[in-house]
Design a protein around this motif. Sequence first.
Motif, mmCIF file in Angstrom:
data_model
loop_
_atom_site.group_PDB
_atom_site.id
_atom_site.type_symbol
_atom_site.label_atom_id
_atom_site.label_comp_id
_atom_site.label_asym_id
_atom_site.label_seq_id
_atom_site.Cartn_x
_atom_site.Cartn_y
_atom_site.Cartn_z
ATOM 1 N N ILE A 1 3.312 8.770 0.883
ATOM 2 C CA ILE A 1 2.538 8.083 1.944
ATOM 3 C C ILE A 1 3.501 7.087 2.693
ATOM 4 C CG2 ILE A 1 0.117 8.653 1.289
ATOM 5 C CD1 ILE A 1 -0.133 5.694 0.501
ATOM 6 N N HIS A 2 4.584 6.470 1.968
ATOM 7 C CA HIS A 2 5.231 5.433 2.429
ATOM 8 C C HIS A 2 5.918 6.088 3.582
ATOM 9 C CE1 HIS A 2 3.939 3.680 -1.105
ATOM 10 N NE2 HIS A 2 3.818 2.478 -0.728
ATOM 11 N N SER A 3 6.464 7.275 3.628
ATOM 12 C CA SER A 3 6.950 7.667 4.663
ATOM 13 C C SER A 3 6.443 8.145 5.912
ATOM 14 C CB SER A 3 7.900 9.053 4.343
ATOM 15 O OG SER A 3 6.822 10.011 3.920
ATOM 16 N N LEU A 4 5.106 7.915 5.968
ATOM 17 C CA LEU A 4 4.274 8.226 6.932
ATOM 18 C C LEU A 4 4.249 7.032 7.827
ATOM 19 C CD1 LEU A 4 0.932 9.540 5.042
ATOM 20 C CD2 LEU A 4 3.035 10.895 6.470
ATOM 21 N N PRO A 5 4.052 7.526 9.385
ATOM 22 C CA PRO A 5 3.808 6.275 10.104
ATOM 23 C C PRO A 5 2.613 5.335 9.683
ATOM 24 C CG PRO A 5 3.912 8.457 11.377
ATOM 25 C CD PRO A 5 3.620 8.788 10.003
ATOM 26 N N LEU A 6 2.972 3.992 10.449
ATOM 27 C CA LEU A 6 2.229 2.993 9.856
ATOM 28 C C LEU A 6 0.658 3.135 10.159
ATOM 29 C CD1 LEU A 6 4.191 -0.315 10.884
ATOM 30 C CD2 LEU A 6 3.732 0.781 8.811
ATOM 31 N N GLU A 7 0.178 3.894 11.303
ATOM 32 C CA GLU A 7 -0.966 4.103 11.457
ATOM 33 C C GLU A 7 -1.763 4.877 10.380
ATOM 34 O OE1 GLU A 7 -3.874 6.123 15.067
ATOM 35 O OE2 GLU A 7 -1.650 5.897 15.323
ATOM 36 N N GLU A 8 -0.967 6.090 9.993
ATOM 37 C CA GLU A 8 -1.455 7.022 8.903
ATOM 38 C C GLU A 8 -1.427 6.293 7.582
ATOM 39 O OE1 GLU A 8 0.432 8.140 11.482
ATOM 40 O OE2 GLU A 8 -1.081 9.240 12.268
ATOM 41 N N GLN A 9 -0.617 5.256 7.493
ATOM 42 C CA GLN A 9 -0.471 4.202 6.165
ATOM 43 C C GLN A 9 -1.596 3.615 6.050
ATOM 44 O OE1 GLN A 9 2.969 2.560 4.766
ATOM 45 N NE2 GLN A 9 4.380 3.703 6.096
ATOM 46 N N LEU B 1 -4.473 4.181 7.228
ATOM 47 C CA LEU B 1 -5.649 5.188 7.093
ATOM 48 C C LEU B 1 -5.803 5.487 5.513
ATOM 49 C CD1 LEU B 1 -8.138 7.101 8.037
ATOM 50 C CD2 LEU B 1 -6.388 8.797 8.449
ATOM 51 N N PHE B 2 -4.630 5.770 5.015
ATOM 52 C CA PHE B 2 -4.853 6.007 3.608
ATOM 53 C C PHE B 2 -4.910 4.881 2.676
ATOM 54 C CE2 PHE B 2 -2.610 10.031 4.573
ATOM 55 C CZ PHE B 2 -3.221 10.838 3.755
ATOM 56 N N GLN B 3 -4.823 3.728 3.053
ATOM 57 C CA GLN B 3 -4.994 2.624 2.261
ATOM 58 C C GLN B 3 -6.332 2.390 2.085
ATOM 59 O OE1 GLN B 3 -3.773 -1.222 4.170
ATOM 60 N NE2 GLN B 3 -3.168 -1.952 2.151
ATOM 61 N N THR B 4 -7.311 2.798 3.056
ATOM 62 C CA THR B 4 -8.696 3.016 2.795
ATOM 63 C C THR B 4 -8.937 4.201 2.101
ATOM 64 O OG1 THR B 4 -8.861 1.680 5.117
ATOM 65 C CG2 THR B 4 -11.032 2.907 4.200
ATOM 66 N N ILE B 5 -8.476 5.309 2.355
ATOM 67 C CA ILE B 5 -9.066 6.490 1.523
ATOM 68 C C ILE B 5 -8.856 6.307 0.125
ATOM 69 C CG2 ILE B 5 -8.279 8.828 1.206
ATOM 70 C CD1 ILE B 5 -7.723 9.125 4.429
ATOM 71 N N LEU B 6 -7.401 5.514 -0.273
ATOM 72 C CA LEU B 6 -7.079 5.546 -1.570
ATOM 73 C C LEU B 6 -8.008 4.683 -2.310
ATOM 74 C CD1 LEU B 6 -3.279 5.517 -1.270
ATOM 75 C CD2 LEU B 6 -4.535 7.266 -2.116
ATOM 76 N N LEU B 7 -9.027 4.030 -1.637
ATOM 77 C CA LEU B 7 -9.925 3.011 -2.335
ATOM 78 C C LEU B 7 -11.210 3.850 -2.851
ATOM 79 C CD1 LEU B 7 -9.860 0.007 0.171
ATOM 80 C CD2 LEU B 7 -8.819 0.019 -2.192
ATOM 81 N N VAL C 1 -6.909 -5.116 -5.931
ATOM 82 C CA VAL C 1 -7.103 -3.623 -6.102
ATOM 83 C C VAL C 1 -6.467 -2.733 -4.888
ATOM 84 C CG1 VAL C 1 -8.965 -1.834 -5.984
ATOM 85 C CG2 VAL C 1 -9.437 -3.978 -7.423
ATOM 86 N N ARG C 2 -6.530 -3.420 -3.811
ATOM 87 C CA ARG C 2 -5.899 -2.763 -2.698
ATOM 88 C C ARG C 2 -4.644 -2.493 -2.809
ATOM 89 N NH1 ARG C 2 -9.606 -2.580 2.091
ATOM 90 N NH2 ARG C 2 -7.829 -2.693 3.301
ATOM 91 N N HIS C 3 -3.883 -3.500 -3.293
ATOM 92 C CA HIS C 3 -2.572 -3.513 -3.223
ATOM 93 C C HIS C 3 -2.036 -2.375 -4.515
ATOM 94 C CE1 HIS C 3 1.460 -4.829 -3.936
ATOM 95 N NE2 HIS C 3 1.217 -4.994 -5.254
ATOM 96 N N ILE C 4 -2.856 -2.203 -5.633
ATOM 97 C CA ILE C 4 -2.365 -1.429 -6.623
ATOM 98 C C ILE C 4 -2.625 0.104 -6.217
ATOM 99 C CG2 ILE C 4 -2.980 -0.837 -9.017
ATOM 100 C CD1 ILE C 4 -3.086 -3.812 -9.775
ATOM 101 N N THR C 5 -3.785 0.161 -5.591
ATOM 102 C CA THR C 5 -4.177 1.698 -5.409
ATOM 103 C C THR C 5 -3.360 2.332 -4.153
ATOM 104 O OG1 THR C 5 -5.953 0.846 -3.716
ATOM 105 C CG2 THR C 5 -6.482 1.473 -5.987
ATOM 106 N N PHE C 6 -2.816 1.338 -3.382
ATOM 107 C CA PHE C 6 -1.983 1.864 -2.185
ATOM 108 C C PHE C 6 -0.487 2.027 -2.538
ATOM 109 C CE2 PHE C 6 0.712 0.862 1.274
ATOM 110 C CZ PHE C 6 0.556 1.927 2.456
ATOM 111 N N ASN C 7 -0.061 1.029 -3.580
ATOM 112 C CA ASN C 7 1.487 1.409 -3.988
ATOM 113 C C ASN C 7 1.734 1.910 -5.174
ATOM 114 O OD1 ASN C 7 3.008 -0.808 -1.719
ATOM 115 N ND2 ASN C 7 1.169 -1.925 -2.401
ATOM 116 N N PHE C 8 0.616 2.181 -5.890
ATOM 117 C CA PHE C 8 1.024 2.816 -7.188
ATOM 118 C C PHE C 8 0.151 3.946 -7.128
ATOM 119 C CE2 PHE C 8 1.940 -1.656 -8.254
ATOM 120 C CZ PHE C 8 3.003 -1.332 -8.417
#
Length: 507
Positions: free
Chosen positions: A298-306, A308-314, A462-469
Amino acid sequence: MSRLPFYLIVGFLLIVGSAMTAHRHLQFEIPWLPGEQRQVWEVEAMIAYDADDGPVSVDFALPSHQQGFRVLTENTASSGYGLAYQADEYGRRANWTVREASGEQQLYYSVQMLVAPESQPGVQTPPKLSATTPWERPYDTAANQVIERAWSRSANNATFARELIRDINGEQQGENARLLLTQFDSTELIVRLLHQADVKARAVSGLILKDGRRRQTLSSWLQVFSQDDQQWWLFNPATGERGKPENLLLWEAGGQAVLEVEGASDSGVTFSMLTHAQPAAAAVRNHLSEDSLLNFSIHSLPLEEQALFQTILLIPIGALVVVLLRVLVGVKTSGTFMPVLIALAFIQTSLMTGLLGFLLIVAVGLVIRNYLSYLNLLLVARVSAVIITVIAIISIFSVIAYRMGLNAGLTITFFPMIILAWTIERMSILWEEEGPKEVLIQGGGSLMTAVIVYLAMNNPVVRHITFNFLGVQLILMALILLLGNYTGYRLLELRRFKPITDDEPGV
């Protein structure tokens, strides 16, 4: 039925998820905590020269990823010049060209270097030994004697280079060394002597980093190739000390010229530098986006999609909390994962605004749903009417909040309207079949679960870990599978045994 395949799957998920998480932290230096800071050096190189009223070509060495440092960003300022970047086995270079230039010219190159202790240089193949130039008399005799003296006191290439440096620049300097230094620069002389002894070596250029310094120049360093461990050793050519200082940035590490200018004279380069700290996540973002492996993440996606995924991964975090409360504690909820969706709405609205909005919408919805029950509508029509009712309630509350100057009230539009409609329908049926007590139990359990899920998902760590790992998602899956295999008593069910303990004497 054997449970071995189940435990193998759970073990596989745990191992793979943990390995992916550790790999992300160690290989790409992603911090465990969101507030970590990293030191970044900003270095600016100014190239100055006098053009000869004609075409000019400027070839300049650039720093690369190396031990202790990683390139973050780089920029140039060269109005009217063409620019091309080149890379080979010796390193990276920038080439500026212009058809016609006259007078004093200045080119600027700036780079941000991240201080990364775990960073290591790329694989470098040792160069071939260049053909040794014959010495003129009496320098040939002096060179041979200096080599023989240092060789006799050494055990390998590293100690030979150390002794040779001491004989040339140190207290052990003899007449032969002083004779050779009358014709050659000390670093150039050491490299030539090493080559004559069949030791691969080269002179490289480094920049000593000191905060706030201006008009600094590069210093010469010596690299000697070790045949034993197939790697380069760095030496200080003035003292013979081996190792790379922490504040040394190797600007040119291929043994080539730092600056080559054609069509000009009086060329030179000076450096200015500053250091500052910035969040670790921002510091490594550029490195992550360029890595080929992470181009599939997901880190290669545009920031808008990133975002969105930051919330989905929670959501898996919320699912784990729901499973814990329902399976182990025994909390009853209106709908299995409705609290997760309500908690997502709380994240958008804030907790207090979300709680108040949820209670108002459900309360008004239940009153209207109670009236609809007297109309004897079919299920589909009744639920559709409840959906429209929820939309109307949200719209009315939003307008009232805006007119009253309560901008926080506008955020209740983030509530999932379909879920709210089904919640109202389910609670209304439960009221009719089980009574208001069961409605309060399940409604209160749903609201309590939603608040706990919100607190878990809205935690910055939790938000940091779920998004980056992303490997954490596999670990969560394994934990949920293990909880799904639990068949024991729930915590709230233990109260059924309280009368037994009351009847036993002495208990």
